[in-house]
Motif scaffolding. Structure first.
Motif, PDB file in Angstrom:
ATOM      1  N   LEU A  71      25.052  43.129  11.713  1.00  0.00           N
ATOM      2  CA  LEU A  71      25.654  44.461  11.547  1.00  0.00           C
ATOM      3  C   LEU A  71      24.629  45.575  11.398  1.00  0.00           C
ATOM      4  N   ARG A  72      23.380  45.213  11.185  1.00  0.00           N
ATOM      5  CA  ARG A  72      22.395  46.219  10.777  1.00  0.00           C
ATOM      6  C   ARG A  72      22.011  47.195  11.881  1.00  0.00           C
ATOM      7  N   GLU A  73      22.253  46.835  13.129  1.00  0.00           N
ATOM      8  CA  GLU A  73      21.892  47.723  14.235  1.00  0.00           C
ATOM      9  C   GLU A  73      23.058  48.564  14.738  1.00  0.00           C
ATOM     10  N   LEU A  74      24.208  48.421  14.110  1.00  0.00           N
ATOM     11  CA  LEU A  74      25.370  49.211  14.545  1.00  0.00           C
ATOM     12  C   LEU A  74      25.182  50.682  14.203  1.00  0.00           C
ATOM     13  N   PRO A  75      25.742  51.585  15.027  1.00  0.00           N
ATOM     14  CA  PRO A  75      25.689  53.009  14.696  1.00  0.00           C
ATOM     15  C   PRO A  75      26.345  53.291  13.350  1.00  0.00           C
ATOM     16  N   VAL A  76      25.847  54.304  12.690  1.00  0.00           N
ATOM     17  CA  VAL A  76      26.416  54.716  11.410  1.00  0.00           C
ATOM     18  C   VAL A  76      27.904  55.018  11.584  1.00  0.00           C
ATOM     19  N   GLY A  77      28.706  54.532  10.683  1.00  0.00           N
ATOM     20  CA  GLY A  77      30.137  54.787  10.738  1.00  0.00           C
ATOM     21  C   GLY A  77      30.960  53.625  11.236  1.00  0.00           C
ATOM     22  N   LEU A  78      30.290  52.615  11.824  1.00  0.00           N
ATOM     23  CA  LEU A  78      31.029  51.465  12.332  1.00  0.00           C
ATOM     24  C   LEU A  78      31.014  50.283  11.370  1.00  0.00           C
ATOM     25  N   ALA A  79      30.037  50.230  10.500  1.00  0.00           N
ATOM     26  CA  ALA A  79      29.929  49.120   9.550  1.00  0.00           C
ATOM     27  C   ALA A  79      29.509  49.640   8.190  1.00  0.00           C
ATOM     28  N   SER A  80      29.942  48.956   7.154  1.00  0.00           N
ATOM     29  CA  SER A  80      29.596  49.348   5.783  1.00  0.00           C
ATOM     30  C   SER A  80      29.678  48.121   4.886  1.00  0.00           C
ATOM     31  N   HIS A  81      29.244  48.293   3.655  1.00  0.00           N
ATOM     32  CA  HIS A  81      29.365  47.251   2.637  1.00  0.00           C
ATOM     33  C   HIS A  81      30.546  47.606   1.742  1.00  0.00           C
ATOM     34  N   SER A  82      31.161  46.601   1.149  1.00  0.00           N
ATOM     35  CA  SER A  82      32.325  46.865   0.298  1.00  0.00           C
ATOM     36  C   SER A  82      31.993  47.814  -0.848  1.00  0.00           C
ATOM     37  N   SER A  83      30.739  47.819  -1.303  1.00  0.00           N
ATOM     38  CA  SER A  83      30.342  48.697  -2.404  1.00  0.00           C
ATOM     39  C   SER A  83      30.154  50.144  -1.966  1.00  0.00           C
ATOM     40  N   ASP A  84      30.300  50.418  -0.678  1.00  0.00           N
ATOM     41  CA  ASP A  84      30.140  51.793  -0.192  1.00  0.00           C
ATOM     42  C   ASP A  84      31.393  52.635  -0.401  1.00  0.00           C
ATOM     43  N   HIS A  85      32.486  52.031  -0.819  1.00  0.00           N
ATOM     44  CA  HIS A  85      33.779  52.715  -0.753  1.00  0.00           C
ATOM     45  C   HIS A  85      34.399  52.918  -2.125  1.00  0.00           C
ATOM     46  N   ARG A  86      34.470  54.159  -2.516  1.00  0.00           N
ATOM     47  CA  ARG A  86      35.226  54.548  -3.703  1.00  0.00           C
ATOM     48  C   ARG A  86      36.689  54.785  -3.344  1.00  0.00           C
ATOM     49  N   ASP A  87      36.927  55.162  -2.070  1.00  0.00           N
ATOM     50  CA  ASP A  87      38.269  55.488  -1.602  1.00  0.00           C
ATOM     51  C   ASP A  87      38.455  54.858  -0.223  1.00  0.00           C
ATOM     52  N   LEU A  88      39.459  54.005  -0.097  1.00  0.00           N
ATOM     53  CA  LEU A  88      39.724  53.330   1.173  1.00  0.00           C
ATOM     54  C   LEU A  88      40.781  54.039   2.012  1.00  0.00           C
ATOM     55  N   ALA A  89      41.233  55.213   1.557  1.00  0.00           N
ATOM     56  CA  ALA A  89      42.329  55.899   2.248  1.00  0.00           C
ATOM     57  C   ALA A  89      41.952  56.305   3.675  1.00  0.00           C
ATOM     58  N   ARG A  90      40.675  56.486   3.950  1.00  0.00           N
ATOM     59  CA  ARG A  90      40.288  56.941   5.291  1.00  0.00           C
ATOM     60  C   ARG A  90      40.526  55.887   6.367  1.00  0.00           C
ATOM     61  N   PHE A  91      40.825  54.651   5.953  1.00  0.00           N
ATOM     62  CA  PHE A  91      41.072  53.593   6.936  1.00  0.00           C
ATOM     63  C   PHE A  91      42.546  53.416   7.270  1.00  0.00           C
ATOM     64  N   ARG A  92      43.386  54.294   6.776  1.00  0.00           N
ATOM     65  CA  ARG A  92      44.820  54.221   7.087  1.00  0.00           C
ATOM     66  C   ARG A  92      45.030  54.249   8.600  1.00  0.00           C
ATOM     67  N   ASP A  93      45.892  53.365   9.070  1.00  0.00           N
ATOM     68  CA  ASP A  93      46.236  53.248  10.498  1.00  0.00           C
ATOM     69  C   ASP A  93      45.060  52.804  11.358  1.00  0.00           C
ATOM     70  N   ARG A  94      44.053  52.191  10.749  1.00  0.00           N
ATOM     71  CA  ARG A  94      42.902  51.709  11.512  1.00  0.00           C
ATOM     72  C   ARG A  94      42.770  50.196  11.364  1.00  0.00           C
ATOM     73  N   ASP A  95      42.168  49.580  12.385  1.00  0.00           N
ATOM     74  CA  ASP A  95      41.893  48.150  12.354  1.00  0.00           C
ATOM     75  C   ASP A  95      40.545  47.921  11.682  1.00  0.00           C
ATOM     76  N   VAL A  96      40.550  47.095  10.653  1.00  0.00           N
ATOM     77  CA  VAL A  96      39.334  46.859   9.868  1.00  0.00           C
ATOM     78  C   VAL A  96      39.114  45.358   9.722  1.00  0.00           C
ATOM     79  N   VAL A  97      37.918  44.899  10.076  1.00  0.00           N
ATOM     80  CA  VAL A  97      37.527  43.523   9.813  1.00  0.00           C
ATOM     81  C   VAL A  97      36.781  43.488   8.482  1.00  0.00           C
ATOM     82  N   VAL A  98      37.170  42.587   7.597  1.00  0.00           N
ATOM     83  CA  VAL A  98      36.503  42.402   6.312  1.00  0.00           C
ATOM     84  C   VAL A  98      35.816  41.038   6.343  1.00  0.00           C
TER      85      VAL A  98
END
Length: 437
Positions: free
Chosen positions: A148-175
């Motif tokens: 995941l480390r070479e992906l463009p910013v905004g496509l991958a993150s760590h679970s600790s990066d998120h205080r608010d998950l609301a921005r993923f509403r209606d989006r497909d997310v792989v965990v």
């Protein structure tokens, strides 16, 4: 020159500060109180540890999580999950009651300075001290899979990066992951209107069992004793005997720190995941590339070669824990990092019984100490053992320089042997809510 500077103001840093002040040390505490809990955990998460096993430590009475909860009309009961927000408020309340102020300042460097250290802050102060306790939490040690480390910013993150998950509403997310962080993140995503899928190398999802009552018969307790890290003799040993773990061979300690109390979901989370969130097991990501749809993950069997299939999503969240790697601790002077002795086979500092490293006066607390003292150091429960012994180590270091007899270090006012249920704190690699230092 101060006696001790504590870098970090999570459960470990605050507990160390409480013991240091009670021991009469000239101590300063630098850091944002409960930063990992306030800034890196989404709304709606719950504490996985039992409330009574999640106390911050102080020689004074009346500062337990249970006491705070009772004073605020909140339940903090065995077998009842406590919201992370409530635990965070407890930590902030504890910080306010310290006899020394917690200075919300960012430490940029810890540099050797003669027989002591200089601690530099972002606002330009240089604080001189004889001893430093690094209780910097887990954030410097975030583990992101290599694919995941070479992906463009905004496509991958760590679970600790998120205080608010609301921005993923209606989006497909792989965990990615099969532990508490992955499963609870996926549940919160689904409940917030996202479309999560969990992918994991593991062949199964492990779930903790519903906690057994605290009051049990003597034979039941003998067969499977309770402890702050769960039920069973191994959990009891990790919880109550960190000093004995330290005496094991280095290889054994490293294996215990890596594998004991492995990834598992809380019993109260199970119904929010099973039948709700698709979970695909036995798969590993071999390649991740940006695509028109967002990100494409090429997958292979966890133990086999070759790409088996691909999946696409808008975003990937890696709930893959944290690595206790001294090389990532950029706040520590590079030359000092390189000179420290490490636990064989790891990049964690070797420590004495008082949490002091091979550099006199430099002490560590939290996740980085797990390969020395065992898995309890990945959880809030380990703060009490750490705080009392680390402060005793600081006093010994100071007395060694003066020739004075070692001073008595106050211990917690109430030495409690309590029983816990089968619910364990967060699991392997320092994953989840129990790791704040």
């Amino acid at each position: 020159m101060h006696d001790l500077v504590v870098v970090g103001a999570g459960p470990y840093g605050l507990s160390i500060a409480a013991h240091a002040a009670a021991a009469g040390l000239d101590v300063r505490v630098l850091g944002r109180p409960m930063a990992s809990w306030r800034d890196h955990m989404p709304d709606g998460m719950y504490l996985k540890s039992e409330p009574w096993a999640s106390d911050l430590s102080s020689p004074g009475a009346g500062v337990t999580l249970g006491a705070w909860a009772a004073a605020n009309g909140l339940p903090a009961e065995h077998g009842t999950p406590l919201p992370i927000g409530a635990f965070t408020r407890y930590g902030l309340w504890f910080a306010e009651r310290l006899p020394v102020p917690v200075e919300e300042r960012t430490v940029t460097a810890v540099v050797p300075d003669g027989r002591g250290f200089t601690v530099e802050t972002a606002d330009g102060e240089a604080v001189r001290t004889r001893n430093v306790a690094l209780a910097i939490g887990v954030m410097p040690f975030v583990h992101l899979p290599g694919a995941l480390r070479e992906l463009p910013v905004g496509l991958a993150s760590h679970s600790s990066d998120h205080r608010d998950l609301a921005r993923f509403r209606d989006r497909d997310v792989v965990v990615l992951g099969a532990g508490q962080a992955a499963l609870e993140t996926a549940a919160l995503l689904a409940e917030g209107g996202a479309r999560p899928v969990v992918l994991a190398r593991a062949g199964e999802v492990r779930w903790n069992t519903v906690p057994v009552p605290l009051g049990r018969g003597a034979l039941a307790k003998l067969r499977a004793p309770h402890s702050g890290l769960g039920i069973g003799w191994s959990s009891w040993a990790w919880s109550n005997m960190p000093g004995a773990v330290r005496l094991l061979p280095a290889g054994a300690r490293a294996r215990i720190a890596e594998t004991a109390l492995g990834p598992a979901g809380a019993w109260w989370l199970r119904e929010r995941v099973e039948g709700v969130v698709p979970v695909r097991l036995g798969l590993r990501v071999v390649r991740a590339v940006g695509s028109d749809a967002g990100v494409r993950l090429d997958l292979a069997a966890a133990t086999g070669p070759g790409v088996r299939e691909s999946v696409e999503a808008d975003h990937v969240i890696a709930a893959t824990g944290f690595d206790p790697d001294l090389r990532r601790l950029r706040v520590l002077d590079a030359g000092l990092r390189e000179e420290l002795r490490t636990v064989r086979g790891t990049w964690a500092p070797e420590l004495d019984a008082g949490f002091e490293s091979s550099r006199p006066g430099l002490f560590f607390a939290g996740l980085l100490t797990a390969p020395v003292f065992g898995p309890s150091m990945r959880f809030v429960h380990g703060a009490a053992y750490t705080a009392s012994r680390l402060v005793a180590g600081v006093r010994r270091r100071m007395d060694a320089g003066t020739g004075a007899r070692p001073a008595r270090v106050p211990r917690p006012a109430v030495a409690r042997t309590r029983e816990a249920g089968g619910v364990r704190s967060a699991a392997a690699r320092g994953e989840g809510a129990g790791t704040g230092a």
